[in-house]
Scaffold this active site. Sequence first.
Site, PDB file in Angstrom:
ATOM      1  CD  GLU A 467       1.424 -47.252 -38.463  1.00 26.74           C
ATOM      2  OE1 GLU A 467       2.485 -47.834 -38.731  1.00 26.74           O
ATOM      3  OE2 GLU A 467       0.567 -47.707 -37.677  1.00 26.74           O
ATOM      4  CD  GLU A 498      -0.150 -50.334 -36.062  1.00 26.73           C
ATOM      5  OE1 GLU A 498      -0.239 -50.054 -34.837  1.00 26.73           O
ATOM      6  OE2 GLU A 498       0.874 -50.125 -36.727  1.00 26.73           O
ATOM      7  CG  ASP A 523       3.628 -59.585 -39.125  1.00 25.94           C
ATOM      8  OD1 ASP A 523       4.040 -60.694 -38.803  1.00 25.94           O
ATOM      9  OD2 ASP A 523       3.775 -59.107 -40.277  1.00 25.94           O
ATOM     10  CG  PHE A 524       2.067 -53.871 -37.841  1.00 21.32           C
ATOM     11  CD1 PHE A 524       2.963 -54.742 -37.223  1.00 21.32           C
ATOM     12  CD2 PHE A 524       2.572 -52.922 -38.709  1.00 21.32           C
ATOM     13  CE1 PHE A 524       4.328 -54.665 -37.471  1.00 21.32           C
ATOM     14  CE2 PHE A 524       3.931 -52.827 -38.954  1.00 21.32           C
ATOM     15  CZ  PHE A 524       4.818 -53.700 -38.343  1.00 21.32           C
ATOM     16  CG  HIS A 567       8.176 -56.842 -39.359  1.00 19.23           C
ATOM     17  ND1 HIS A 567       8.231 -56.799 -37.991  1.00 19.23           N
ATOM     18  CD2 HIS A 567       8.104 -55.544 -39.764  1.00 19.23           C
ATOM     19  CE1 HIS A 567       8.207 -55.540 -37.597  1.00 19.23           C
ATOM     20  NE2 HIS A 567       8.120 -54.753 -38.650  1.00 19.23           N
TER      21      HIS A 567
END
Length: 768
Positions: A467, A498, A523-524, A567
């Site tokens: 991204e 993701e 976290d993603f 995050h």
Amino acid sequence: MIYLSNLRPEFKKGSVKVPSIPKFQYSGDLGRALHDKAVTKREAVRLLEYIWTIRAFEDMIVELRSGAYKALPGYDYRGPTHVSIGMEATSVGACAAINADDYITSTHRGHGDGIAKGCVAIDAMTAGQLKARCPDTTAASHDDLREAAMELHVMRTIAELFGKETGYCRGRGGGMHIADFSVGHLGANAIVGGGVPIATGAGYSARYFRKGRVVCCFAGDGAYANGAPLEALNMACMAQFTDPRMTRSPFGVPVIYCIVNNLYGMTGRLSEVMGVEYLAKRGAGFKDDNMQAEVVNGMDVLAVRDAVGRGAGACRKGNGPILRELVTYRYYGHSLSDPRNEYRTKDEESAWKAVDPAATFAAQLLDAKVLGQAQLDELKGRVQARNDRAAVRAAESADPDPRDVTTFMYNGTVEAEVPVAHRAVKTFSPIEKPKRDKDGRLTYRDAIKEALIEEMCRDNRVVFYGEDVAEYGGAFKLSKGLIEVFGRDRVFNTSISETAICGTAVGAAMSGLRPVVELMYMDFALMASDQIANQAAKWHYMSGASTTVPLVIRASVGGGKGYGGQHSQSLESVFCHIPGLVVAYPSDAYDAKGLMKTAIRSNDPVLFVESQLLYQAKGAVPEAEYTIPFGEAVVKRAGADATFVGWGPAVPEMLAAAEQMKRDHNADIEVIDIRTLVPLDIETIVSSVKKTGKCLVCAQAVNIGSYTADIAHMVQERAFGWLDAPVLRLGAKDGIAPQALGLELAFLPHTADMVALLRRLCGVERPG
Ligand SMILES: Cc1ncc(C[n+]2csc(CCOP(=O)(O)OP(=O)(O)O)c2C)c(N)n1
């Protein structure tokens, strides 16, 4: 500077147009197709042979379960039973419409897809290739070699279902994960929808290498309610691949997405759990041309072959991706334990059996006088006899050795030499390496960037995407400038997807690229956990080591910046629990560069964890070439009084704590940075503990479920007799990262917490 957009506020009245989607347009039959030279008689006979081969195979499973299979009386078949009887025309029509060296991905109901792909490949082989495929045969003529190869193909498919060493995946995958990379079968997938991002990634490879290959992606109707396929379709349709304003080489991602709509998920009807009558409408959500979607009669092998063939042709011209909804039916339940009487009627089943793809196509061969009844009977009998022989051979063949239970978990090699074909690298502007300060130091962030640049210059298979990583340079500006140097074929932005970012990397890696992808925050990674844990980590093992998955997932940890619970997580321990992944987490610039270079050259999937707290930290990074092997810890500070083990951003504070212990107590603490969690250099830790008798393990991850516990356990197991005290652990509090500064300071382990535990361990008092 490239500005990609110049958007203006325009609110003109009108309507958004969605082109209509053709359905069931194919009106031919075999006679007509022969007349039009769309198919030859020989091809027609082979299509029927493939259909019957699948039918005989699936009937065998049904009979094995009921004990009625005469060739193997009493055989204990213990695997899943997702048979595709009724759906054979989708597998055969689609595989016959693409070339032998094209790719497919398939599903839990994929026996037919795999059999069809192999049959098509065998029928494209020369005698020499057939001989190489079945070296044990005494057959000499092309026909006999072909027959031997067909029998071996069925045998290895059955053997995989039987969990045999002779199976396509050496019994490690089974029917739901069967693959044959030698004929472009990139794997069936037991995760519904899980194969669609992989197909898309193979499409990225095909687009990049431009050898004219296409990918045919089979997935069920149920899959098209799942996020992975929807993300993947979007990522296949990204305009930057085709819009000449954005790419020097406009070419659509060459994937034909075949939605194999057999009207049911497990038991859930399409008409019940979805809001559209035809899933082909999905195409309208991703591309203005509907992805050239069509609805096709999936009971008619010629209709499928025609529709997929036209799709493949469009893909080869750069006009992909394509969508085809193949409407079909499965005669049995979801599996053989499903009696299917709760959710559908016998009457419905009879109506579909009346358009049975095997019977109708056999009748067409008769009508068109391609074969007479006696020849049809002979063909059917030959197919059945071949299946029976193959089943007996499979059953009698060797089981895997139980001592090999974890063999193939990792490939374990690095690409020491780049093949000559991949050394030529095109650049579009001068390469600007990150600048060192006057002491020759680079930041941790620039060290990673430098590794990426060097590896992209070394090997043209290395691509980088994620991204906002292109013009903007990524959320942390790590990749700033790379697109200008390497162009958009190798550096590109993705949608916020993701799952598809990681999943496409898996497919791309299986088909020749060496992708590096960025997850903005670790976290993603949880969004992408299926593709990381079930796909990237597992395919080397599940395929019996017949593929490699050389990819790097860069994931940065945001803890310590006040970004709160979603995050800030240090999740590396979660991924250590997934065998098949390498997990690296450097703590300084030198290691960051050396480990990243190894990660890119590694033939295993690597989760490369980075610390945002360390991005600005500087360290000496030589300009001369170096790499750091995985599984080698480094002793950052020698000492004889206690062993202090950790990784990542805890390490600089661990060193500070060790210095304080020296100052305050004259205690010499040995600090070990493990650098890679998997593989772990336990020997360095254990030999240190044998010297010091004390051990503290530390990381920024929360204590519960932390990898610190595994290390502590291993130390106790291997150095118990040398320990003077229990092994201690220090992590973040067992809570959720808070935003408030005071709370986050209390949450993360800091130097003072470390010193307190080291004092306890060493039995020294606080200085007065
Ligand atoms: C992600 C995921 N969720 C649920 C399942 C359990 N499951 C296996 S097959 C299946 C139905 C899939 O339907 P569809 O995609 O239409 O394929 P079909 O079985 O009809 O061939 C389900 C729910 C699974 N394997 N994976």
